[in-house]
Design a protein around this motif. Structure first.
Motif, PDB file in Angstrom:
ATOM      1  N   TYR A  12       6.698   1.873  -9.546  1.00  0.00           N
ATOM      2  CA  TYR A  12       7.530   3.063  -9.614  1.00  0.00           C
ATOM      3  C   TYR A  12       8.077   3.483  -8.256  1.00  0.00           C
ATOM      4  CZ  TYR A  12       5.829   3.701 -14.375  1.00  0.00           C
ATOM      5  OH  TYR A  12       5.540   3.527 -15.711  1.00  0.00           O
ATOM      6  N   MET A  13       7.757   2.729  -7.212  1.00  0.00           N
ATOM      7  CA  MET A  13       8.251   3.047  -5.876  1.00  0.00           C
ATOM      8  C   MET A  13       9.364   2.117  -5.410  1.00  0.00           C
ATOM      9  SD  MET A  13       6.588   5.701  -4.838  1.00  0.00           S
ATOM     10  CE  MET A  13       5.036   6.598  -4.872  1.00  0.00           C
ATOM     11  N   PRO A  71       0.827  -1.202   0.000  1.00  0.00           N
ATOM     12  CA  PRO A  71       0.000   0.000   0.000  1.00  0.00           C
ATOM     13  C   PRO A  71       0.863   1.255   0.000  1.00  0.00           C
ATOM     14  CG  PRO A  71      -0.902  -1.601   1.506  1.00  0.00           C
ATOM     15  CD  PRO A  71       0.404  -2.163   1.043  1.00  0.00           C
ATOM     16  N   GLY A  72       0.504   2.203  -0.857  1.00  0.00           N
ATOM     17  CA  GLY A  72       1.279   3.419  -1.028  1.00  0.00           C
ATOM     18  C   GLY A  72       2.141   3.423  -2.269  1.00  0.00           C
ATOM     19  N   ASP A  73       2.360   2.248  -2.882  1.00  0.00           N
ATOM     20  CA  ASP A  73       3.170   2.170  -4.099  1.00  0.00           C
ATOM     21  C   ASP A  73       2.380   2.676  -5.300  1.00  0.00           C
ATOM     22  OD1 ASP A  73       5.085   1.064  -2.526  1.00  0.00           O
ATOM     23  OD2 ASP A  73       4.938  -0.961  -3.349  1.00  0.00           O
ATOM     24  N   VAL A  78      13.209  13.322  -9.762  1.00  0.00           N
ATOM     25  CA  VAL A  78      11.964  13.643  -9.056  1.00  0.00           C
ATOM     26  C   VAL A  78      11.851  12.767  -7.818  1.00  0.00           C
ATOM     27  CG1 VAL A  78      10.803  14.362 -11.164  1.00  0.00           C
ATOM     28  CG2 VAL A  78      10.611  12.004 -10.419  1.00  0.00           C
ATOM     29  N   GLY A  79      11.121  13.290  -6.817  1.00  0.00           N
ATOM     30  CA  GLY A  79      10.981  12.574  -5.556  1.00  0.00           C
ATOM     31  C   GLY A  79      10.103  11.354  -5.656  1.00  0.00           C
ATOM     32  N   GLU A  80       8.992  11.447  -6.400  1.00  0.00           N
ATOM     33  CA  GLU A  80       8.118  10.312  -6.619  1.00  0.00           C
ATOM     34  C   GLU A  80       7.391  10.493  -7.943  1.00  0.00           C
ATOM     35  OE1 GLU A  80       4.279   9.909  -4.779  1.00  0.00           O
ATOM     36  OE2 GLU A  80       4.741  11.553  -3.418  1.00  0.00           O
ATOM     37  N   PHE A  81       6.638   9.468  -8.323  1.00  0.00           N
ATOM     38  CA  PHE A  81       6.092   9.410  -9.677  1.00  0.00           C
ATOM     39  C   PHE A  81       5.210  10.606 -10.001  1.00  0.00           C
ATOM     40  CE2 PHE A  81       2.951   8.133 -12.830  1.00  0.00           C
ATOM     41  CZ  PHE A  81       3.758   7.591 -13.813  1.00  0.00           C
ATOM     42  N   SER A  82       4.311  10.981  -9.118  1.00  0.00           N
ATOM     43  CA  SER A  82       3.352  12.044  -9.424  1.00  0.00           C
ATOM     44  C   SER A  82       3.995  13.422  -9.472  1.00  0.00           C
ATOM     45  CB  SER A  82       2.217  12.044  -8.398  1.00  0.00           C
ATOM     46  OG  SER A  82       2.721  12.281  -7.098  1.00  0.00           O
ATOM     47  N   ASP A  83       5.223  13.569  -8.948  1.00  0.00           N
ATOM     48  CA  ASP A  83       5.890  14.869  -8.982  1.00  0.00           C
ATOM     49  C   ASP A  83       6.382  15.232 -10.378  1.00  0.00           C
ATOM     50  OD1 ASP A  83       5.522  15.231  -6.262  1.00  0.00           O
ATOM     51  OD2 ASP A  83       7.401  14.237  -5.747  1.00  0.00           O
TER      52      ASP A  83
END
Length: 365
Positions: A234-235, A187-189, A302-307
């Motif tokens: 992607y995490m 969860p969170g990935d 980038v820090g994470e995918f949505s950024d």
């Protein structure tokens, strides 16, 4: 009755029952005080245990007072046995429900306190809760004098039939356990399936995985389908990632100047935009002599995918403004149609030098 009910019996029974009620009130008050102190600690397990004791201890005190009152009264053996059995079943029921809450809460607390473990995955919590309730149910049957051996045998035979009838459900259950145990998805990935579904994993339960897309809609995927799909996470192995932006400049551009200006814009974006990686080293790679431009790739951290969407947005705006200020030209491929008497000339491409290439097609009336 063995003897007649007297006033003393009634008074003593009333005192026993009142003592049980008083003990329940005092214990609940004490546990409420303990709950306030438990909330101040970092570990959430003590909150779960105190909350469960707030249910068990008062009911145990009431059941004890009622049992003492029943023992004082001149009841027959059959009535006495029924009263004691009823109080025992009530106490077992309360203890079982509270134990299920404690075990499920501790499992939730342990999983959330460890990285790489499905903290919000309800599958483990539900399995432990069902196991505790099933054990409590068997204890109640044994207390009532019902033999559980034939029941277990019947459950074993019936379980085979149920397993055959619920193949898809069981497949999803074990697929969910396998996904969580292998730690490929948590969860969170942010994941993307080969079938096109993508988003943040919200929860993995006994049947399905819930994914929240960037549009804030929920996508429900059966665990069996998720286990069989080609998937990109992607995490993992780490949350930070790089994104590529394709850029092109005219052939008459000074590539050293282009590289220097682009590096400055990258450094500015990495330092100012939320979600960027400030220590990311600017990376620019020229790679193509195109029809009208020299193409190169800019690599952003980038820090994470949505950024990535916000960072690309800011980078393109700032890069376009700097190129205009520095006189760096970004050529635009163009097509023209030239009409002549009896023919149409359709050039394929207008290059950066203004040379038009094309072919001629005759028109016949």
């Amino acid at each position: 009755m063995n003897r007649a009910l007297t006033l003393d019996d009634s008074v003593i029974a009333g005192i026993a029952l009142a003592a049980g009620l008083l003990a329940a009130f005092l214990s609940r008050t004490l546990l409420r005080w303990l709950a306030k102190h438990a909330k101040r600690t970092r570990w959430s397990g003590d909150d779960v245990m105190v909350d469960a004791l707030r249910t068990v201890v008062p009911w145990a005190a009431i059941a004890g007072g009622a049992a003492a009152a029943a023992a004082v009264l001149p009841l027959t053996k059959a009535v006495q046995h029924t009263v004691n059995q009823s109080l025992t079943v009530l106490l077992i029921f309360v203890v079982t429900v509270s134990a299920a809450r404690v075990v499920a809460g501790l499992v939730q607390s342990v999983t959330t306190s460890r990285s790489g473990v499905a903290g919000s995955a309800t599958i483990f919590v539900n399995i432990t809760r069902i196991l505790v309730l099933a054990i409590g149910f068997l204890v109640v049957l044994q207390t009532l004098g019902i033999s559980i051996a034939p029941l277990l045998t019947a459950l074993g035979v019936g379980g085979l039939a149920v397993a055959l009838a619920l193949q898809d459900t069981l497949a999803n259950l074990f697929a969910g356990i396998h996904i969580l145990a292998s730690k490929t998805v948590q969860p969170g990935d942010y994941i993307k399936l080969s079938s096109g579904e993508e988003g943040y994993v919200e929860d993995i339960n006994w049947r399905q995985t819930t994914v929240r897309a960037l549009s804030n809609n929920l996508v429900v995927i059966p665990n069996g389908q998720l286990a069989k799909s080609n998937m990109t996470n992607y995490m993992r192995p780490q949350q930070q990632l790089t994104v590529l932006v394709q850029v092109g400049v005219a052939y008459d551009s000074d590539l050293e100047q282009v590289e220097r200006v682009t590096s400055e814009v990258i450094a500015e974006v990495m330092a100012d935009v939320e979600g960027a990686v400030p220590d990311h080293e600017p990376a620019i790679r020229f790679h193509t002599f195109g029809d009208s431009r020299i193409g190169f790739t800019v690599i952003l951290g980038v820090g994470e995918f949505s950024d990535q969407y916000r960072i690309k947005h800011e980078f393109i705006k700032r890069l376009h403004r700097r190129y205009r200020e520095e006189g760096i030209r970004i050529p635009v491929p163009a097509r023209t149609v030239a009409l002549q008497q009896g023919a149409v000339v359709i050039p394929q491409q207008r290059t950066g030098d203004g040379v038009v290439q094309g072919d001629r097609s005759a028109l016949h009336d």
